[in-house]
Design an enzyme around this catalytic site. Sequence first.
Site, PDB file in Angstrom:
ATOM      1  N   HIS A   1       1.645  50.984  24.707  1.00 20.79           N
ATOM      2  CA  HIS A   1       2.998  51.538  24.872  1.00 20.79           C
ATOM      3  C   HIS A   1       3.726  51.564  23.525  1.00 20.79           C
ATOM      4  CE1 HIS A   1       2.777  49.720  29.150  1.00 20.79           C
ATOM      5  NE2 HIS A   1       2.783  51.028  29.310  1.00 20.79           N
TER       6      HIS A   1
ATOM      7  N   LYS B   1       4.972  51.139  43.118  1.00 20.50           N
ATOM      8  CA  LYS B   1       4.177  49.981  42.707  1.00 20.50           C
ATOM      9  C   LYS B   1       4.989  48.691  42.845  1.00 20.50           C
ATOM     10  CE  LYS B   1       2.172  52.549  38.805  1.00 20.50           C
ATOM     11  NZ  LYS B   1       2.108  52.585  37.351  1.00 20.50           N
TER      12      LYS B   1
ATOM     13  N   ARG C   1      -4.344  58.638  28.097  1.00 26.05           N
ATOM     14  CA  ARG C   1      -5.493  57.829  27.685  1.00 26.05           C
ATOM     15  C   ARG C   1      -6.811  58.552  27.929  1.00 26.05           C
ATOM     16  NH1 ARG C   1      -2.951  52.962  30.881  1.00 26.05           N
ATOM     17  NH2 ARG C   1      -2.112  54.849  31.812  1.00 26.05           N
TER      18      ARG C   1
ATOM     19  N   SER D   1      -1.512  48.142  31.573  1.00 24.87           N
ATOM     20  CA  SER D   1      -0.818  46.924  31.996  1.00 24.87           C
ATOM     21  C   SER D   1      -1.611  46.224  33.097  1.00 24.87           C
ATOM     22  CB  SER D   1       0.575  47.251  32.520  1.00 24.87           C
ATOM     23  OG  SER D   1       1.353  47.843  31.508  1.00 24.87           O
TER      24      SER D   1
HETATM   25  P1  ADP Z   1       3.853  54.644  34.606  1.00 25.24           P
HETATM   26  O1  ADP Z   1       3.890  53.730  35.779  1.00 25.24           O
HETATM   27  O2  ADP Z   1       4.978  55.616  34.562  1.00 25.24           O
HETATM   28  O3  ADP Z   1       2.521  55.288  34.340  1.00 25.24           O
HETATM   29  P2  ADP Z   1       3.298  52.843  32.448  1.00 25.24           P
HETATM   30  O4  ADP Z   1       4.132  51.700  32.023  1.00 25.24           O
HETATM   31  O5  ADP Z   1       1.966  52.515  33.023  1.00 25.24           O
HETATM   32  O6  ADP Z   1       4.187  53.687  33.420  1.00 25.24           O
HETATM   33  O7  ADP Z   1       3.097  53.826  31.228  1.00 25.24           O
HETATM   34  C1  ADP Z   1       4.175  54.412  30.552  1.00 25.24           C
HETATM   35  C2  ADP Z   1       3.643  55.474  29.609  1.00 25.24           C
HETATM   36  O8  ADP Z   1       2.820  54.873  28.607  1.00 25.24           O
HETATM   37  C3  ADP Z   1       2.772  56.502  30.298  1.00 25.24           C
HETATM   38  O9  ADP Z   1       3.004  57.745  29.687  1.00 25.24           O
HETATM   39  C4  ADP Z   1       1.364  56.042  30.021  1.00 25.24           C
HETATM   40  O10 ADP Z   1       0.449  57.100  30.045  1.00 25.24           O
HETATM   41  C5  ADP Z   1       1.557  55.496  28.612  1.00 25.24           C
HETATM   42  N1  ADP Z   1       0.534  54.507  28.272  1.00 25.24           N
HETATM   43  C6  ADP Z   1       0.254  53.343  28.888  1.00 25.24           C
HETATM   44  N2  ADP Z   1      -0.765  52.679  28.282  1.00 25.24           N
HETATM   45  C7  ADP Z   1      -1.135  53.464  27.234  1.00 25.24           C
HETATM   46  C8  ADP Z   1      -2.151  53.365  26.219  1.00 25.24           C
HETATM   47  N3  ADP Z   1      -2.985  52.342  26.191  1.00 25.24           N
HETATM   48  N4  ADP Z   1      -2.234  54.378  25.319  1.00 25.24           N
HETATM   49  C9  ADP Z   1      -1.393  55.434  25.401  1.00 25.24           C
HETATM   50  N5  ADP Z   1      -0.435  55.598  26.319  1.00 25.24           N
HETATM   51  C10 ADP Z   1      -0.306  54.630  27.228  1.00 25.24           C
END
Ligand code: ADP
Length: 163
Positions: free
Chosen positions: A17, A41, A90, A128
């Site tokens: 992130h 979630k 990703r 996460s």
């Molecule tokens: P959501 O529940 O909206 O997917 P996340 O917290 O999982 O929220 O992710 C927020 C943003 O960060 C999303 O655009 C997700 O694709 C991006 N993201 C999460 N992990 C990574 C990573 N390892 N590399 C690139 N982008 C990521």
Amino acid sequence: MKISVCPGSFDPVTYGHIDIIQRASEIFDHVYVAVLQNRGKTACFTTSERLEMLKDCVKHLTNVSVESFDGLVVDYAREKGALAIVRGLRAVTDFEYEFKLAAMNRNLAPEIETVFMMTSSQYSFLSSSAVKEVASFGGDVSQWVAPAVAERLYAKYKIARKG
Ligand code: ADP
């Protein structure tokens, strides 16, 4: 002033992130990171815990603010005067979900663009949920999250780690 919004659950924030937020902060004049509350979630951390961890991790980025938001991302983006929503990609598996989300948001707010940033290769498998799983078994998560986040994860799972 070019403003963007980086929305997500951030449960908890990972280096994946932070990488996206940092790269967005180099392109846009200001980046609002929005911690979304109204997710299907079930979150591991409360909204205020997620906010605290995120704020701590991006405090070196002077043009980034972190806020929580309850509602539609496009409404938040409009409220902030943002021209874009930034999302990270990703793997191919992210694509379908993101494609639908971007199409929906474009219908709701045609003036706001969704910008995708490709993950940095070292974080391409990082999520996460994977971090939570490893931490719940006492595994080392130090390469994926900040030390303060790792500590909170172990505390949440009542894992005692040496050192
Ligand atoms: P959501 O529940 O909206 O997917 P996340 O917290 O999982 O929220 O992710 C927020 C943003 O960060 C999303 O655009 C997700 O694709 C991006 N993201 C999460 N992990 C990574 C990573 N390892 N590399 C690139 N982008 C990521």
